[in-house]
Design an enzyme around this catalytic site. Structure first.
Site, PDB file in Angstrom:
ATOM      1  N   CYS A  51     -19.902  31.654 -40.296  1.00  0.00           N
ATOM      2  CA  CYS A  51     -20.215  31.520 -38.867  1.00  0.00           C
ATOM      3  C   CYS A  51     -18.968  31.205 -38.038  1.00  0.00           C
ATOM      4  CB  CYS A  51     -21.283  30.429 -38.697  1.00  0.00           C
ATOM      5  SG  CYS A  51     -21.387  29.712 -37.063  1.00  0.00           S
ATOM      6  N   GLY A  52     -18.632  32.101 -37.104  1.00  0.00           N
ATOM      7  CA  GLY A  52     -17.445  31.904 -36.269  1.00  0.00           C
ATOM      8  C   GLY A  52     -17.504  30.656 -35.419  1.00  0.00           C
ATOM      9  N   HIS A  53     -18.677  30.353 -34.863  1.00  0.00           N
ATOM     10  CA  HIS A  53     -18.813  29.157 -34.027  1.00  0.00           C
ATOM     11  C   HIS A  53     -18.654  27.886 -34.853  1.00  0.00           C
ATOM     12  CE1 HIS A  53     -19.909  31.593 -30.638  1.00  0.00           C
ATOM     13  NE2 HIS A  53     -20.893  32.147 -31.310  1.00  0.00           N
ATOM     14  N   CYS A  54     -19.095  27.949 -36.109  1.00  0.00           N
ATOM     15  CA  CYS A  54     -18.935  26.790 -37.006  1.00  0.00           C
ATOM     16  C   CYS A  54     -17.453  26.550 -37.286  1.00  0.00           C
ATOM     17  CB  CYS A  54     -19.679  27.023 -38.316  1.00  0.00           C
ATOM     18  SG  CYS A  54     -21.447  27.395 -38.123  1.00  0.00           S
TER      19      CYS A  54
END
Length: 501
Positions: free
Chosen positions: A50-53
């Protein structure tokens, strides 16, 4: 041998970094015991892909370190390994952050994903809804956050205390609340009981509430007095301004000096409109692209515009005119008086619109999306959005299935380029998919599942008026993950880099 030593040193260094983390890694067999052992815990449910993670990770680590000495614990759970645990806690997207006060008292984290915001939010969570203050601890309490509220109430005034405590319970995520019944302390702070003083580390330093203690009045006071007279729009403040419930006036400028100069000129206008319109500067060098969202030219600054945040209407000030106190005052006064028509950005209405996916633009939005006789599933997309491009063929397939089904006159699959058309919805990321049910257009449901044809059909059948279910013609496997990544416009970097709020 030298290379082996270097490798060994690198591994030892990596191990040291890993062990230095102040974020607790939890698994199914350790989760419950950890939550029970700590008064308050912020837990992140994430996926490694996950990029946001990944963007959150350093901020989360920083916040964990800052909160360590305060006894507030931050933890994380890898949902690709702990599938059952994440399902147990209702995780549908990544990252999901939840505040735990024991296993039976769980609430969603509502703050920004920045270290300072996480720290501030969790400090408020660790405090009681109302903390007792006295002569000895008042000064320290004033510094607990950027904004704190203290009520000075007589020991016999139970009614005022009850009202204050009910506000504190409601707004505990926003502010620390303090209470004192000491007459001498109230006098030292320049107020007469009952009164509330909002202490802040900006503008005039404090604001005082002396009206009758009523929940709605105190809430309005807190919201108005806690907002800087002229603040700054950025990633950490944008959502707060959007949810404030009143219009936002933007002052675009490319340098700090110019923003300061314009702020000084407009300050008297902001003071006169306090509580009616919020005013804020925005760094046009970093976030100039946002001017386009307000129907301004994104390459001509300084600029000024007002956004009616509730209806998502835009009122751009003529960029050919200079920004002066008198001209902006006249513009703002006319806006408040309802004398200015909103600017509407729209692509032309398509000459033909009989494809499996209806093309929506601003000028036909009401006609198609708000048609009260039909369930309408609409995708808000951006041309540069990589996830939108991946979804496109599946979305066309979905539209074709409904177009040749018994529900062809009851269900519409639609899409709108939200970068080229003004829509009444506040879109936080791309793609955003919503269902507007027939007969209940004011109760739109946002889709948060996997982006597969099968799951979208299930969503329409479960949430639409007509419970319209169709069957896929092929059994092609979907590569979409079970939970969707929380999407913000700034995360989508396809052909271009978009620095958006």
């Amino acid at each position: 041998m030298h290379n082996i030593q270097k490798l060994a040193f690198g591994l030892l260094a990596a191990a040291a970094v890993a062990s230095a983390s102040d974020v607790e890694v939890l698994k199914k067999d350790t989760f419950d015991d950890f939550i029970k052992a700590n008064d308050v815990v912020l837990a992140e449910f994430y996926a490694p892909w996950c990029g946001h993670c990944k963007a959150l990770a350093p901020e989360y680590e920083d916040a964990a370190t800052q909160l360590k000495d305060k006894g507030i614990k931050l933890a994380k759970v890898d949902c690709t390994e702990e599938t059952d645990l994440c399902q147990q806690h209702g995780v549908e997207g990544y990252p999901t952050l939840k505040v735990f006060r024991g296993l039976d008292n769980v609430s969603p984290y509502k703050g920004q994903r920045k270290a300072a915001a996480i720290t501030s939010y969790m400090i408020k969570q660790s405090l009681p809804a109302v903390s007792g203050v006295n002569k000895e601890n008042l000064e320290d309490f004033k510094k607990a956050d950027k904004v704190v509220l203290v009520a000075y109430v007589s020991p016999t005034d139970k009614a005022s205390r009850d009202v204050f405590e009910s506000v504190a319970e409601k707004l505990r995520d926003n502010f620390p609340f303090g209470f004192s019944n000491e007459v001498d302390l109230a006098e030292a702070e320049g107020v007469t009981q009952p009164a509330i003083v909002l202490y802040k580390d900006f503008d005039e330093g404090k604001s005082t509430f002396t009206a009758k203690f009523e929940v709605e009045a105190i809430e309005k006071f807190a919201k108005t007095a806690s907002t800087p007279l002229i603040g700054e729009v950025g990633p950490e403040t944008y959502s707060d301004y959007m949810s404030a419930g009143i219009p936002l006036a933007y002052i675009f400028a490319e340098t700090p000096e110019e923003r300061k100069e314009l702020s000084e000129a407009i300050k008297p206008i902001a003071e006169a409109q306090r509580g009616v319109i919020n005013f804020a500067t925005i760094d046009a060098a970093a976030y100039g692209a946002h001017a386009g969202n307000l129907n301004l030219k994104a390459d001509k600054f300084p600029a000024f515009a007002i956004q009616e945040t509730v209806k998502n209407q835009k009122f751009p000030y003529d960029q050919e005119k200079k920004i002066t106190h008198d001209d902006i005052k006249a513009f703002v006064d006319d806006f408040v008086a309802g004398k200015i028509e909103p600017s509407v950005k729209s692509e032309p209405i398509p000459e033909t619109n009989d494809g499996p996916v209806a093309v929506v633009v601003a000028k036909n939005y009401e006609q198609i999306v708000l048609d009260d006789t039909k369930d309408v599933l609409i995708e808000f997309y951006a041309p540069w959005c990589g996830h939108c491009k991946s979804l496109a063929p599946k979305y066309e397939e979905l539209g074709a299935l409904y177009a040749k089904s018994e529900f062809k006159d009851k269900v519409v699959i639609a899409k709108v380029d939200a970068t080229a058309n003004d829509v009444p919805d506040e879109i936080q990321g791309f793609p955003t998919i919503k269902l507007y049910p027939a007969g209940a257009k004011d109760k739109a449901v946002t889709y948060s599942g996997a982006r597969t044809v099968e799951d979208l059909i299930k969503f329409i059948a479960e949430n639409g008026k007509y419970k319209a279910h169709v069957v896929e013609e092929t059994e092609e496997a979907s590569a979409a993950p079970a939970a969707s990544e929380s999407s913000t416009a700034s995360a989508e970097t396809a052909e271009e880099t978009h620095d958006e709020l």
